[in-house]
Structures are given as structure tokens and as C-alpha cells.
Design an enzyme around this catalytic site. Structure first.
Site, mmCIF file in Angstrom:
data_model
loop_
_atom_site.group_PDB
_atom_site.id
_atom_site.type_symbol
_atom_site.label_atom_id
_atom_site.label_comp_id
_atom_site.label_asym_id
_atom_site.label_seq_id
_atom_site.Cartn_x
_atom_site.Cartn_y
_atom_site.Cartn_z
ATOM 1 N N LYS A 1 0.789 -1.399 0.226
ATOM 2 C CA LYS A 1 0.017 0.156 -0.064
ATOM 3 C C LYS A 1 0.901 1.301 0.139
ATOM 4 C CE LYS A 1 -1.670 1.568 3.923
ATOM 5 N NZ LYS A 1 -2.563 1.788 5.132
ATOM 6 N N ARG B 1 2.463 5.942 -3.244
ATOM 7 C CA ARG B 1 3.400 7.008 -3.428
ATOM 8 C C ARG B 1 3.718 6.917 -5.033
ATOM 9 N NH1 ARG B 1 4.464 5.184 1.846
ATOM 10 N NH2 ARG B 1 5.637 6.623 3.255
ATOM 11 N N ASP C 1 3.139 -1.016 12.200
ATOM 12 C CA ASP C 1 2.021 -1.965 11.508
ATOM 13 C C ASP C 1 2.271 -3.406 11.898
ATOM 14 O OD1 ASP C 1 0.735 0.248 10.613
ATOM 15 O OD2 ASP C 1 1.066 0.055 8.587
#
Length: 428
Positions: free
Chosen positions: A22, A27, A313
Site C-alpha cells: 500500500k 507513493r 503496523d
């Protein structure tokens, strides 16, 4: 609300090909839009967050072509600033990786754009980024609550000396770094406080280099950026597999392997979350690296006490892996869990207690002591993809677990539960 009951899994084994990252996907899409020339992005993640970025770029006049499976995207770069004639409102869901970079990107030149999103997006702070952009001349208004979206972005950022707080989200710095080379003047970005999630800045810098722009910095404290530069398409760009998504399968192997091989990331990966495998190794799992894979084999797991600021994360997966480790586990320096898709520290503590763990929730840490036996529970997911995937690991015990709103994994890994099932074996 939909729910999914996972029956106890007795053994995990096999190979998983990761969806695209992701962080890298969004980006790369923005840099491809900025760049001179067309860019073909392959292994793009197909998920809610990426769709929000694609929809926003289309609304802003960027043309692209997607493959039928949405994992290849050819973007026609505009070779400069993204501007839109007349007012427009962009809905970005709960996609921080779209909201933050687009806020900075649309501050270049003149614009009249409202950026908004889901209710949770309006609770996720953006004030530090707005403050920094205003220092560089940007005109931005808050439309509801001070320091939070929705925002009215009018442009005006010209660069110069800018201070940004690094303690809440590295995405603020990422947004500034990607926009600054296109500003009229040179920029000098000074970081205040400890920079969180530093490996995510390395992802940004590596991507910018692929698109022709190199940035110098002094130990991540001051970044020096020349103005009036141009991004140049690399032609083709392969998006790495999502290292955060790898964490669930590697942890599953550590708990109930077998061996799981994850392809799409390797020892030279851009992503800091590959360090998750090193944490599993410290806990007792056996890890093997290749150029484009990482493999985990079951080991006897023991609890750890670690600063996980650099892998926030993937650190969530350690919190549920701790249920299967001897002794207590302490995950430290994770305040930014509180400003993610939900307040992840509070959510994690609440749901771990449901399965019987003893939990101490600090301001920026969590201490977990596993129970002798896990309890069956209905796990709330708080519209947070990572909560759903982390707590699927509870099924690696002899206890079933029910995941509420399993569809929330669509944010990064729509196919997650099917892939977990494919690698799972149960007692007949």
C-alpha cells in the site's frame, strides 16, 4: 454486521505471493502523475486505499489505464504540478496514504480543492503537516475541526525553511518530501522531536530516486531539497509485495508451522516492516531470506520486550503472536498506533482481554501476558483491516474465533481470509 467464524487451525504450510505494498503503491502513483513521461506500474495493490488515490488523480485530470485485474497501471505523467481549474471536492475514504501526500501536492501552484473522507479520517490529525505547508506559503483552511480534515487547499507553497513535528506520523514528512522538489524555491525541512517510522521515509527517498530525484539529509534531522526540479518516469516500476501483510503468514508459521514462504519481498526490500521477521527470530522462530522471498519455520516462542517504533503496523501482529509465546511480551514506543485507522492501542488491549490475556495498556506501550488457554470470542475490528488480520491468528489455538466485519481487510488485502484458508490444515 457480517461475521466470520474461524475454526481451529492445526497446521500451516505453503507459499504466499503477496499483493503490492500500500505504502509503495500510492507513493508511486503520485510520483508517476508528477513525472515527465508515461510510467507502467506493475504489482499495484488493488484495495480501497489505492482506489481512492486513483479516483482522486482521475478527478484532477491525470489519465491512466488499468489492467482488468487492476494490478498494472500505465500513468501518463504531466511533467509538473497537479492543478485543477475550478473548485473540486475529493473523497479519500480513510486513506492516510492518499490524504497526506495529496494535501502537499495540491499546495503547489494555485488550486481550489476540498479534501475529505470517512468519519474516522476526520479524527486523524493533520495539523503538523498543515503547519509546515503554511510555513512554506501554502493557503489551507480547516472546514470543520482545527487540525483535522476536511481541508480546503488553495495552493501557494513555494518552499523555504520549514519545521515539521516528526513524532506523530512519518507520512507528514513523506508528503513534504515528495512535493518540495517541485516548489519554486529550495527547501530545508527540519524535524522536531523523534521521527517515527523512519523506514517509511527510506521508502519515500528510494521511490523518489527511482523517479530521478535525490535528497540529502543530515541524520534524518534536516532534509535539503532543490526547488524547480522535475520527476522523470523510470518507464517501468515494480511495486514490492506488502511487508506488513507478510507478517500474518510468517507469524502463523512461527506458531503452527510447517514452513511458510512469502514471495514478493526479500533481503533487499525497501520496507522496514521486513524487520518483523527478525523479531520473530528473536522470539524463537527460524527465518531464511532470499532475494525475493522470506521463509519462516515453527520454533518454540518466548515473549520479548522491544521498541517497535520502526515497524508500527507489523508490531500489531507481534501483539497477537504474544498469545502463543511463553512469558510476557512488551511492545514499546508505539504511540502512533493511537492515530491510525482506529486507536489501535486501545482496540488491541480490549480485544486481547476478550480471549483471556492479561493486558496493561500504557500511553505508548502494551504489555501482554498470555492465558493458559485462549477463550472463544467475538473480535471487534473497528473498521481496521489490521485488527481483523491480526486476530485471525487466534484460530491457531484449539479455540475458534469470530471476526466481526471481516470485509474491512479490503483496505489492503481483500483476499486475506481465502489465502489463510489455502495454507491451513485442520484436524478431520
Amino acid at each position: 454486521m457480517q461475521s466470520l467464524m474461524l475454526q481451529p487451525i492445526s497446521y500451516i504450510n505453503g507459499t504466499i505471493n503477496l499483493p503490492g505494498s500500500k505504502s509503495v503503491s500510492n507513493r508511486a502513483l503520485l510520483l508517476a502523475a508528477f513525472a515527465k513521461g508515461a510510467t507502467c506500474l506493475t504489482n499495484l495493490l488493488d484495495s480501497d486505499d489505492i482506489r481512492h488515490m486513483l479516483n482522486a488523480l482521475a478527478a484532477l485530470g491525470i489519465s491512466y489505464r488499468l489492467s482488468d485485474d487492476r494490478t498494472c497501471c500505465e500513468v501518463d505523467g504531466i511533467g509538473g504540478l497537479i492543478t485543477h481549474q475550478g473548485p473540486i471536492e475529493l473523497f479519500l475514504g480513510n486513506a492516510g496514504t492518499a490524504m497526506r501526500p495529496l494535501t502537499a501536492a495540491l499546495c503547489l501552484g494555485k488550486n481550489d480543492v476540498v479534501l475529505t473522507g470517512e468519519p474516522r479520517m476526520k479524527e486523524r490529525p493533520i495539523g503538523h503537516l498543515v503547519d509546515a505547508l503554511r510555513q512554506g506559503g501554502a493557503e489551507i483552511d480547516y472546514l470543520e475541526q482545527e487540525n483535522y480534515p476536511p481541508l480546503h487547499v488553495k495552493g501557494g507553497f513555494v518552499g523555504g525553511k520549514v519545521m515539521v513535528d516528526g513524532r506523530v506520523s512519518s507520512q507528514f514528512l513523506t508528503a513534504l518530501l515528495m512535493a518540495a522538489p517541485l516548489a519554486e524555491n529550495d527547501s530545508e525541512i527540519h524535524i522536531q522531536g523523534e521521527l517515527v517510522s523512519k523506514p517509511y521515509i527510506d521508502i519515500t527517498l528510494a521511490l523518489m530516486k527511482s523517479f530521478g530525484i535525490t535528497i540529502n539529509h543530515d541524520q534524518y534531522q534536516i532534509f535539503h531539497i532543490k526547488g524547480r526540479q522535475q520527476y522523470v518516469s523510470p518507464g517501468h516500476y515494480l511495486v514490492e509485495g506488502d511487508a506488513s501483510s507478510a507478517s500474518y503468514f510468517l507469524a502463523a508459521a512461527a506458531i503452527k508451522g510447517g514452513t511458510v514462504r512469502v514471495t514478493g519481498i526479500g533481503k533487499n526490500s525497501l520496507q522496514g516492516d521486513t524487520k518483523f521477521a527478525n523479531v520473530l527470530e528473536k522470539m524463537g522462530a527460524k527465518i531464511r531470506w532470499g532475494d525475493d522471498f522470506v521463509e519462516c519455520e515453527r520454533g518454540t516462542l518466548t515473549g520479548i520486550d522491544m521498541d517497535m517504533n520502526e515497524i508500527p503496523d507489523a508490531a500489531m501482529t507481534i501483539a497477537t503472536t504474544a498469545l502463543f509465546a511463553a512469558g510476557e511480551t512488551v511492545i514499546r514506543n508505539i504511540y502512533n498506533w493511537r492515530v491510525k485507522e482506529t486507536d489501535r492501542l486501545h482496540a488491541m488491549a480490549t480485544e486481547l482481554r476478550k480471549v483471556g490475556a492479561e493486558v496493561e495498556e500504557g500511553v505508548d506501550y502494551i504489555r501482554i501476558t498470555p492465558p493458559p488457554r485462549l477463550l472463544p470470542a467475538e473480535i471487534g475490528t473497528y473498521n481496521d483491516h489490521r485488527m481483523a488480520m491480526c486476530f485471525s491468528l487466534v484460530a491457531l489455538s484449539d479455540t475458534p474465533v469470530t471476526i466481526l466485519d471481516p470485509g474491512c481487510t479490503a483496505k489492503t488485502f481483500p483476499d486475506y481470509f481465502n489465502q489463510l484458508e489455502r495454507l491451513s490444515q485442520r484436524k478431520s
